[in-house]
Design an enzyme around this catalytic site. Structure first.
Site, PDB file in Angstrom:
ATOM      1  N   LEU A  58       0.815  -1.220   0.000  1.00  0.00           N
ATOM      2  CA  LEU A  58       0.000   0.000   0.000  1.00  0.00           C
ATOM      3  C   LEU A  58       0.846   1.266   0.000  1.00  0.00           C
ATOM      4  O   LEU A  58       0.320   2.363   0.172  1.00  0.00           O
ATOM      5  CB  LEU A  58      -0.848   0.018   1.275  1.00  0.00           C
ATOM      6  CG  LEU A  58      -2.093  -0.842   1.291  1.00  0.00           C
ATOM      7  CD1 LEU A  58      -2.403  -1.314   2.703  1.00  0.00           C
ATOM      8  CD2 LEU A  58      -3.272  -0.052   0.746  1.00  0.00           C
ATOM      9  N   THR A 102      -4.939   2.160  -8.302  1.00  0.00           N
ATOM     10  CA  THR A 102      -5.898   3.259  -8.119  1.00  0.00           C
ATOM     11  C   THR A 102      -6.913   3.300  -9.258  1.00  0.00           C
ATOM     12  O   THR A 102      -6.592   2.924 -10.398  1.00  0.00           O
ATOM     13  CB  THR A 102      -5.151   4.617  -8.078  1.00  0.00           C
ATOM     14  OG1 THR A 102      -6.105   5.678  -8.115  1.00  0.00           O
ATOM     15  CG2 THR A 102      -4.192   4.790  -9.244  1.00  0.00           C
ATOM     16  N   TYR A 126       0.969  10.642 -11.411  1.00  0.00           N
ATOM     17  CA  TYR A 126       0.571   9.599 -10.451  1.00  0.00           C
ATOM     18  C   TYR A 126      -0.115   8.449 -11.178  1.00  0.00           C
ATOM     19  O   TYR A 126       0.263   7.284 -11.041  1.00  0.00           O
ATOM     20  CB  TYR A 126      -0.369  10.232  -9.414  1.00  0.00           C
ATOM     21  CG  TYR A 126      -1.118   9.246  -8.542  1.00  0.00           C
ATOM     22  CD1 TYR A 126      -0.463   8.560  -7.519  1.00  0.00           C
ATOM     23  CD2 TYR A 126      -2.478   9.023  -8.719  1.00  0.00           C
ATOM     24  CE1 TYR A 126      -1.165   7.670  -6.703  1.00  0.00           C
ATOM     25  CE2 TYR A 126      -3.177   8.136  -7.907  1.00  0.00           C
ATOM     26  CZ  TYR A 126      -2.515   7.472  -6.903  1.00  0.00           C
ATOM     27  OH  TYR A 126      -3.207   6.588  -6.106  1.00  0.00           O
TER      28      TYR A 126
HETATM   29  C1  UGA Z   1      -7.689  10.915  -5.541  1.00  0.00           C
HETATM   30  C2  UGA Z   1      -6.467  10.096  -5.958  1.00  0.00           C
HETATM   31  O1  UGA Z   1      -5.768  10.667  -6.946  1.00  0.00           O
HETATM   32  C3  UGA Z   1      -6.776   8.682  -6.324  1.00  0.00           C
HETATM   33  O2  UGA Z   1      -5.690   7.943  -6.595  1.00  0.00           O
HETATM   34  C4  UGA Z   1      -7.403   8.078  -5.186  1.00  0.00           C
HETATM   35  O3  UGA Z   1      -7.622   6.729  -5.457  1.00  0.00           O
HETATM   36  C5  UGA Z   1      -8.670   8.804  -5.016  1.00  0.00           C
HETATM   37  O4  UGA Z   1      -8.429  10.170  -4.658  1.00  0.00           O
HETATM   38  C6  UGA Z   1      -9.432   8.142  -3.951  1.00  0.00           C
HETATM   39  O5  UGA Z   1      -9.710   8.730  -2.903  1.00  0.00           O
HETATM   40  O6  UGA Z   1      -9.721   6.969  -4.187  1.00  0.00           O
HETATM   41  P1  UGA Z   1      -9.569  12.469  -6.578  1.00  0.00           P
HETATM   42  O7  UGA Z   1     -10.876  11.757  -6.588  1.00  0.00           O
HETATM   43  O8  UGA Z   1      -9.387  13.457  -7.671  1.00  0.00           O
HETATM   44  O9  UGA Z   1      -8.410  11.381  -6.654  1.00  0.00           O
HETATM   45  O10 UGA Z   1      -9.331  13.193  -5.162  1.00  0.00           O
HETATM   46  P2  UGA Z   1     -10.074  14.288  -4.294  1.00  0.00           P
HETATM   47  O11 UGA Z   1      -9.023  15.181  -3.765  1.00  0.00           O
HETATM   48  O12 UGA Z   1     -10.926  13.629  -3.282  1.00  0.00           O
HETATM   49  O13 UGA Z   1     -10.955  15.144  -5.313  1.00  0.00           O
HETATM   50  C7  UGA Z   1     -12.215  14.758  -5.776  1.00  0.00           C
HETATM   51  C8  UGA Z   1     -12.797  15.899  -6.584  1.00  0.00           C
HETATM   52  O14 UGA Z   1     -13.138  16.980  -5.703  1.00  0.00           O
HETATM   53  C9  UGA Z   1     -11.864  16.504  -7.617  1.00  0.00           C
HETATM   54  O15 UGA Z   1     -12.593  16.789  -8.776  1.00  0.00           O
HETATM   55  C10 UGA Z   1     -11.359  17.796  -6.980  1.00  0.00           C
HETATM   56  O16 UGA Z   1     -11.037  18.799  -7.921  1.00  0.00           O
HETATM   57  C11 UGA Z   1     -12.562  18.203  -6.159  1.00  0.00           C
HETATM   58  N1  UGA Z   1     -12.276  19.001  -4.933  1.00  0.00           N
HETATM   59  C12 UGA Z   1     -11.298  18.634  -4.074  1.00  0.00           C
HETATM   60  C13 UGA Z   1     -13.067  20.107  -4.655  1.00  0.00           C
HETATM   61  O17 UGA Z   1     -13.972  20.483  -5.444  1.00  0.00           O
HETATM   62  N2  UGA Z   1     -12.852  20.803  -3.490  1.00  0.00           N
HETATM   63  C14 UGA Z   1     -11.879  20.463  -2.605  1.00  0.00           C
HETATM   64  O18 UGA Z   1     -11.734  21.154  -1.553  1.00  0.00           O
HETATM   65  C15 UGA Z   1     -11.085  19.333  -2.898  1.00  0.00           C
END
Ligand code: UGA
Length: 342
Positions: A73, A116, A154
């Site tokens: 992990l 992922t 990533y």
């Molecule tokens: C991340 C990782 O890159 C993945 O590898 C991982 O597996 C995944 O999370 C996961 O949790 O499984 P992502 O889904 O983009 O990917 O991560 P987040 O930071 O949770 O973002 C989700 C979405 O919310 C994105 O579109 C981001 O732009 C948005 N976001 C994030 C907001 O709108 N506001 C925030 O304060 C943070």
């Protein structure tokens, strides 16, 4: 008893999985990470070894040689770090992981490698917005943006690692399972930015906003979607994979996620605000729009949707128990009980 070595046991997925393995009568757990804090909180009876893979490789070789099954992990899994430190992301998520893979090949060990859902990259709806695409382990294309959008380093590192593992399967019969998690949420997912510098994943950002009276930021509008999975359902899936040693897991890539739990980031904010007001009598956070570049820095690009095809996990007898509200309630309870002053 089989000896199971969990590398990265101190992270979010690792603490929950290590506890489950430790409670299982058939397994003898060896848990390793650079820090033990979260594991000590979640499973105080688990003994954790603290070694740094970047400086103490010989300890990793020894531990792998003494174990039957290796669960790997070790990773940076936080988009803000892909943007702020792409080289460290590549170093840890590809090079250091490759070292573990090669030891498993050399020593003939079973490897359960965490990858992922982000390897899928953008949804194929970028080509055809009217169609809904489920990400399938065997047939989906993996679609990434240009090099100057270095967020994808990533995804690309993880994808290359998967390809090398696959090749080791073909050429040297490596016994592996690759797991692709779809946005897990639960207690101990990340740090909160009020307590620690940095930008955690979206749930923790929103939780921080609720606890400490800050706005919730909608990155690039917030209409992008994710399919969320409760860490309790995810941990059950991981245990099923660990316990299954046949053609359903041997040299397989497996999605862990469910399409029923797909929601937009705006909806996620609305549901968390609703639970916060209804359950804890708190005040809803205000929503603020912000661009990806402003929020994360230059080089950010997003994945619009991630819908998993869960057929492989279902064939292993897995069904999710928790919908989005159950997931959020459970995780928010943890943070509310721990940090709320009221
Ligand atoms: C991340 C990782 O890159 C993945 O590898 C991982 O597996 C995944 O999370 C996961 O949790 O499984 P992502 O889904 O983009 O990917 O991560 P987040 O930071 O949770 O973002 C989700 C979405 O919310 C994105 O579109 C981001 O732009 C948005 N976001 C994030 C907001 O709108 N506001 C925030 O304060 C943070």
């Amino acid at each position: 008893m089989k000896k199971v070595l969990v590398l990265g046991a101190g992270g979010f997925v690792g603490v929950h999985l290590s506890k489950a393995i430790n409670d299982h009568p058939d397994y003898n757990l060896v848990a390793v990470d650079i820090t033990a804090d979260k594991l000590t909180e979640n499973a105080p009876n688990v003994a954790m070894l603290t070694y740094d893979i970047q400086r103490e490789k010989e300890e990793y070789v020894r531990l792998i040689s003494e174990s039957d099954i290796i669960i790997n992990l070790i990773a940076i899994a936080n988009p803000s770090i892909y943007v702020s430190d792409p080289l460290q992301t590549f170093q840890l998520d590809f090079l250091d992981n490759l070292f573990v893979v090669e030891q498993c090949v050399k020593l003939g060990k079973r490897l359960i490698q965490f990858s992922t859902s982000e390897v899928y990259g953008k949804s194929a709806s970028v080509y055809n917005p009217d169609q809904e695409y489920e990400f399938d382990e065997e047939s989906s294309d993996l679609i990434l943006g240009p090099i100057n959008k270095h967020r994808w380093i990533y995804s690309c590192s993880k994808q290359l690692l998967e390809r090398v593992i696959h090749a080791y399967g073909i050429q040297q019969n490596l016994n592996y399972t690759i797991i692709r998690p779809f946005n897990y949420i639960g207690p101990m997912i990340d740090f909160l930015p009020t307590h620690e510098e940095g930008l955690p994943r979206v749930f923790s950002m929103f939780m921080d906003a609720l606890l400490y009276d800050k706005p919730m930021y909608m990155v690039d509008g917030g209409s992008q979607k994710r399919s969320y999975t409760d860490i309790r359902d995810a941990t059950r899936a991981h245990m099923i994979i660990l316990e299954t040693e046949d053609e359903r897991t041997h040299q397989q890539i497996i999605n862990v996620g469910q399409r029923q739990n797909e929601i937009s980031i705006q909806e996620l904010a609305a549901r968390m605000n609703f639970i916060w007001e209804q359950q804890y009598g708190g005040t809803a956070a205000t929503l603020k729009s912000i661009s990806g570049d402003e929020f994360y820095g230059k080089g950010y690009e997003d994945s619009d949707r991630r819908i998993p095809n869960a057929t492989k996990m279902e064939k292993l007898g897995w069904q999710v128990e928790y919908g989005v509200d159950g997931i959020l309630q459970h995780a928010m309870d943890y943070y509310h009980n721990k940090f709320s002053e009221s």
